[in-house]
Design a protein around this motif. Structure first.
Motif, PDB file in Angstrom:
ATOM      1  N   ASP A 117      11.553 -20.667  -0.079  1.00  0.00           N
ATOM      2  CA  ASP A 117      13.392 -20.755   0.097  1.00  0.00           C
ATOM      3  C   ASP A 117      12.826 -22.131   1.773  1.00  0.00           C
ATOM      4  N   GLY A 118      11.793 -22.376   2.282  1.00  0.00           N
ATOM      5  CA  GLY A 118      11.215 -23.180   3.020  1.00  0.00           C
ATOM      6  C   GLY A 118      10.962 -21.542   4.235  1.00  0.00           C
ATOM      7  N   GLU A 119      11.731 -21.340   4.273  1.00  0.00           N
ATOM      8  CA  GLU A 119      11.326 -20.136   5.239  1.00  0.00           C
ATOM      9  C   GLU A 119       9.124 -20.353   5.927  1.00  0.00           C
ATOM     10  N   ARG A 120       9.463 -20.221   7.117  1.00  0.00           N
ATOM     11  CA  ARG A 120       7.908 -20.384   7.318  1.00  0.00           C
ATOM     12  C   ARG A 120       7.608 -18.619   7.274  1.00  0.00           C
ATOM     13  N   HIS A 121       6.051 -19.244   6.597  1.00  0.00           N
ATOM     14  CA  HIS A 121       5.073 -17.960   6.543  1.00  0.00           C
ATOM     15  C   HIS A 121       4.418 -17.840   8.011  1.00  0.00           C
ATOM     16  N   PRO A 122       3.491 -16.673   8.260  1.00  0.00           N
ATOM     17  CA  PRO A 122       3.139 -16.623   9.231  1.00  0.00           C
ATOM     18  C   PRO A 122       1.359 -16.367   8.569  1.00  0.00           C
ATOM     19  N   SER A 123       1.401 -17.473   8.387  1.00  0.00           N
ATOM     20  CA  SER A 123      -0.367 -17.312   7.872  1.00  0.00           C
ATOM     21  C   SER A 123      -1.563 -17.077   8.705  1.00  0.00           C
ATOM     22  N   SER A 156       4.714 -16.564  16.617  1.00  0.00           N
ATOM     23  CA  SER A 156       5.119 -17.582  18.016  1.00  0.00           C
ATOM     24  C   SER A 156       5.888 -19.045  17.011  1.00  0.00           C
ATOM     25  N   ARG A 157       6.775 -19.519  16.919  1.00  0.00           N
ATOM     26  CA  ARG A 157       8.260 -20.292  16.453  1.00  0.00           C
ATOM     27  C   ARG A 157       6.688 -21.512  17.138  1.00  0.00           C
ATOM     28  N   ARG A 158       6.652 -21.731  18.355  1.00  0.00           N
ATOM     29  CA  ARG A 158       5.954 -22.560  19.089  1.00  0.00           C
ATOM     30  C   ARG A 158       4.726 -23.151  18.418  1.00  0.00           C
ATOM     31  N   ARG A 162       3.435 -27.242  16.327  1.00  0.00           N
ATOM     32  CA  ARG A 162       2.001 -28.014  17.307  1.00  0.00           C
ATOM     33  C   ARG A 162       0.138 -27.810  16.700  1.00  0.00           C
ATOM     34  N   PRO A 163      -0.262 -28.239  16.435  1.00  0.00           N
ATOM     35  CA  PRO A 163      -1.752 -28.851  16.517  1.00  0.00           C
ATOM     36  C   PRO A 163      -2.714 -27.971  17.039  1.00  0.00           C
ATOM     37  N   VAL A 211     -11.349 -23.573  13.020  1.00  0.00           N
ATOM     38  CA  VAL A 211      -9.875 -23.957  12.279  1.00  0.00           C
ATOM     39  C   VAL A 211      -9.355 -24.232  12.749  1.00  0.00           C
ATOM     40  N   ARG A 212      -8.463 -25.513  12.665  1.00  0.00           N
ATOM     41  CA  ARG A 212      -7.951 -26.316  13.281  1.00  0.00           C
ATOM     42  C   ARG A 212      -6.506 -26.666  11.826  1.00  0.00           C
ATOM     43  N   PHE A 213      -5.625 -25.737  12.620  1.00  0.00           N
ATOM     44  CA  PHE A 213      -3.824 -25.429  11.638  1.00  0.00           C
ATOM     45  C   PHE A 213      -3.644 -26.575  12.347  1.00  0.00           C
ATOM     46  N   GLU A 214      -2.554 -27.402  11.133  1.00  0.00           N
ATOM     47  CA  GLU A 214      -1.936 -28.655  10.724  1.00  0.00           C
ATOM     48  C   GLU A 214      -0.772 -28.837  10.593  1.00  0.00           C
ATOM     49  N   PRO A 215       0.701 -28.942  11.737  1.00  0.00           N
ATOM     50  CA  PRO A 215       1.754 -28.312  10.895  1.00  0.00           C
ATOM     51  C   PRO A 215       2.554 -29.823  10.535  1.00  0.00           C
ATOM     52  N   ALA A 216       1.789 -30.821  10.599  1.00  0.00           N
ATOM     53  CA  ALA A 216       2.256 -31.886   9.464  1.00  0.00           C
ATOM     54  C   ALA A 216       1.788 -31.686   8.102  1.00  0.00           C
TER      55      ALA A 216
END
Length: 671
Positions: A117-123, A156-158, A162-163, A211-216
């Motif tokens: 549904d396009g909603e963000r999962h708290p992964s 947190s949405r923030r 961001r990476p 472990v690096r998160f990349e929102p792009a």
């Protein structure tokens, strides 16, 4: 760096096509689908949707991590993107993940996960603690996640805009670098499902790989099965306790167990269903979700006085991370006798001291026993008596350890009489050497026992291509090449040298290992000492040869046996590492572990020739006679190794013992 995509499927026919279609913009990537014994038409869908996909069809469903490990093995020297079959990658996701992986210090890159549904999962997740589990029990996961000390979820949405680096992330989609994968070895398979990605990501962090998160990078995850299945919900809850136990010990696991129960009990009273299943499984917690066979290894060495770097011990120590292991110390190939054996009294006494220990547990899950044998293998009657005696002792210990149908791995041929009637999951003959070539062996008897194992073993493992080729007509598809590993974490260069080595003047020409007279060319060593008087020849290890011959050479320093834990610091002080082997049948069919240990330390290596050295000639200097051996040493002292030290080390990073053990388990349990 090449890229491989590993997708583990199980009854995934309805969802895997969309996952494969989302990979069509990756023309240079290998797509590897590992199927865990699906009974639907999953593989037909894979073949129709993406004909270029490589399929690994496993005979059993041993869990997600087992599937990923099979994919890792198939991927070879590549970065690996691990995907659930219910994940769909958005355009550009892989490119963004690969860019994130290039950030120095990064070992794993993870994307932004959205629902259908396009909603963000708290992964994204924080490190599991008892306090965070309690916080979630009292406040709920989302509210607790707003306070870092009280919640594992990052909400947190923030944080998702961001990476950043995180402790771990859910395992639906993650990219792991070749270097990180080689350093960590395989995933932990005992969890079966859930917590295995947590353990792997935390282990990466412990080893210095972020472990690096990349929102792009964006991935769509359907998910949902855990929330509807009581069995999977309970497995997720109990594996949180198991993970805590394995990482922090029993006391920490008890705290986590109580905290998870505090979360599940009220919900069970209010909602029932899956929460009652979780409560039940938490109260009657099994050690692991799935029963797995134990391993009994009949070793050709003795843990208490031989080199603990031997392949039997290294493999079994790594297997013990996943299975219960019993190593049976060598039962010998003949009774030491004057005239045929060296140091007879000493060898008998050390074996008796070993037998006196009987059963010990040097490490968790790793047991060692020393049965009392009667090593008179020339007499059929005494062989039967000895086999009955040893088998009775082994059966008593395995009964106490509750190893009812173990995998039997035999390295020493004289164990055939012992194992032939034993109940087992499978029989693996570890053909690491041709023991009938051992100088003190009764050749006819040992050849007969080797032949029985070659004919009756379910699997025959080789470390020598030459020996495998010679016996392939006899072993056929049961033969597997399993190269030796190296403890890459243990064999790291050290700047601090032991005091006794530091006192030896340089340059130092070094050897560590067993100084056995049927392996080491002592005439060649004496020639080196004589021709290079300005160099120190340092020999480290127990000796079966008369070492008094070297007393006339002030530049020869025999330091004797040194514990395995100290060997890398000794090796780090070598200017050139030596492999001065005899030219005999034993060596021609061997694959010395020492070679990879020297390379892991980044050392210049000079060796006499043997078959398995063929793949290393770009980084090792090989000599066929004493004059050439001395010349190669001089060249190494003048110019160093053929490759830079760091490249020598990197060349063996993929040979961890954990990866070798994972392949052994795969062969022994699935064929």
């Amino acid at each position: 760096m090449p890229l491989a995509v590993v997708i583990v499927t199980y009854h995934s026919a309805a969802i895997v096509a969309d996952c494969l279609n989302s990979l069509r913009d990756l023309p240079d990537a290998r797509v590897i689908v590992v199927d865990n014994a699906s009974t639907d038409n999953t593989l037909d869908v894979v073949r129709k949707t993406l004909p270029s996909a490589e399929i690994v069809a496993r005979g059993t469903n041993d869990g997600f991590a087992a599937g990923v490990n099979a994919g890792f093995a198939e991927a070879g020297d590549a970065d690996v993107l691990v995907l659930n079959p219910d994940v769909r990658l958005e355009p550009g996701a892989v490119k963004a993940l690969r860019a994130a992986l290039e950030v120095p210090g990064t070992g794993i890159a993870v994307p932004l996960i959205l629902g259908p549904d396009g909603e963000r999962h708290p992964s994204l997740r924080r490190r599991p603690t008892t306090l965070r589990a309690l916080g979630e029990a009292v406040l709920g996961g989302t509210r607790a996640g707003r306070v870092p000390a009280l919640g594992e979820l990052v909400v947190s949405r923030r944080a998702y805009s961001r990476p950043s680096t995180v402790d771990w992330a859910t395992g639906a989609c993650w990219l792991v670098s070749r270097e990180c994968r080689q350093a960590l070895g395989p995933m932990e398979e005992r969890y079966f499902l859930y917590s295995e990605e947590t353990e792997y990501h935390l282990r990466a962090g412990d080893s210095g790989y972020a472990v690096r998160f990349e929102p792009a990078a964006v991935a769509i995850h359907l998910g949902g099965e855990q929330s509807t299945s009581a069995e999977l919900w309970a497995l997720s809850a109990t594996n949180r306790v198991r993970l805590r136990r394995e990482r922090e010990g029993r006391a920490a696991a008890l705290g986590m167990r109580l905290a998870v129960l505090a979360n599940e009990v009220p919900r069970a009273l209010l909602r029932g269903g899956r929460h009652w299943r979780a409560v039940r499984d938490l109260l009657w917690l099994r050690r692991w979700p799935v029963s797995q066979p134990g391993y009994i290894c009949f070793s050709a060495q003795d843990w208490w006085y031989h080199n603990q770097a031997h392949s039997d011990f290294q493999l079994m120590r790594s297997v013990a991370r996943q299975r219960r292991v019993l190593v049976v110390n060598s039962i010998g190939m003949r009774m030491p006798t004057p005239g045929r054996s060296t140091q007879v009294t000493r060898r008998i006494l050390r074996k008796l001291r070993s037998v006196a220990k009987f059963v010990r547990r040097p490490e968790p899950g790793f047991y060692v026993m020393s049965p009392l044998p009667l090593p008179f293998y020339g007499s059929p009657l005494l062989r039967r008596i000895n086999a009955t005696l040893v088998r009775a002792q082994v059966r008593a210990v395995t009964a106490a350890l509750r190893m009812h149908e173990p995998v039997l791995m035999v390295t020493i041929p004289t164990a055939w009489d012992v194992v032939e009637p034993m109940r087992r999951r499978s029989l693996v003959f570890n053909r690491s050497d041709r023991h009938s070539d051992f100088p003190e062996a009764d050749r006819g008897t040992i050849e007969q026992l080797e032949g029985a194992l070659l004919d009756h073993a379910d699997h025959v493992l080789y470390v020598s291509h030459a020996l495998l080729d010679e016996e392939h007509a006899r072993t056929g598809e049961r033969a597997h090449f399993l190269d030796h590993g190296v403890d890459v974490e243990h064999f790291r260069p050290s700047a601090e040298l032991p005091a006794d080595l530091a006192a030896v003047p340089g340059p130092r020409l070094g050897f560590f290992g067993a100084l056995d007279d049927f392996l080491v060319d002592f005439d060649l060593l004496e020639h080196v000492a004589k021709e290079l008087p300005d160099c120190s020849l340092v020999l480290i290890g127990d000796a079966t040869h008369d070492m008094t011959r070297f007393e006339r050479y002030p530049n020869v320093h025999w330091l004797g046996f040194r514990p395995y834990a100290t060997i890398p610091s000794y090796g780090s002080g070598f200017d050139v590492a030596l492999m001065p082997w005899l030219d005999n049948e034993w060596i021609r069919h061997s694959n010395p572990i020492k070679l990879k240990e020297y390379l892991a330390l980044g050392l210049p290596v000079v060796s006499t020739d043997f078959d398995e050295l063929a793949a290393y000639r770009d980084r090792v200097r090989v000599a066929n006679d004493p004059a050439a051996f001395v010349a190669a040493i001089r060249e190494s002292l003048a110019h160093g190794a053929p490759l830079p030290s760091q490249r020598l080390r990197e060349s063996v990073l993929g040979y961890s013992w954990r990866s070798r053990a994972a392949e052994l388990v795969r062969v022994a349990e699935t064929g």
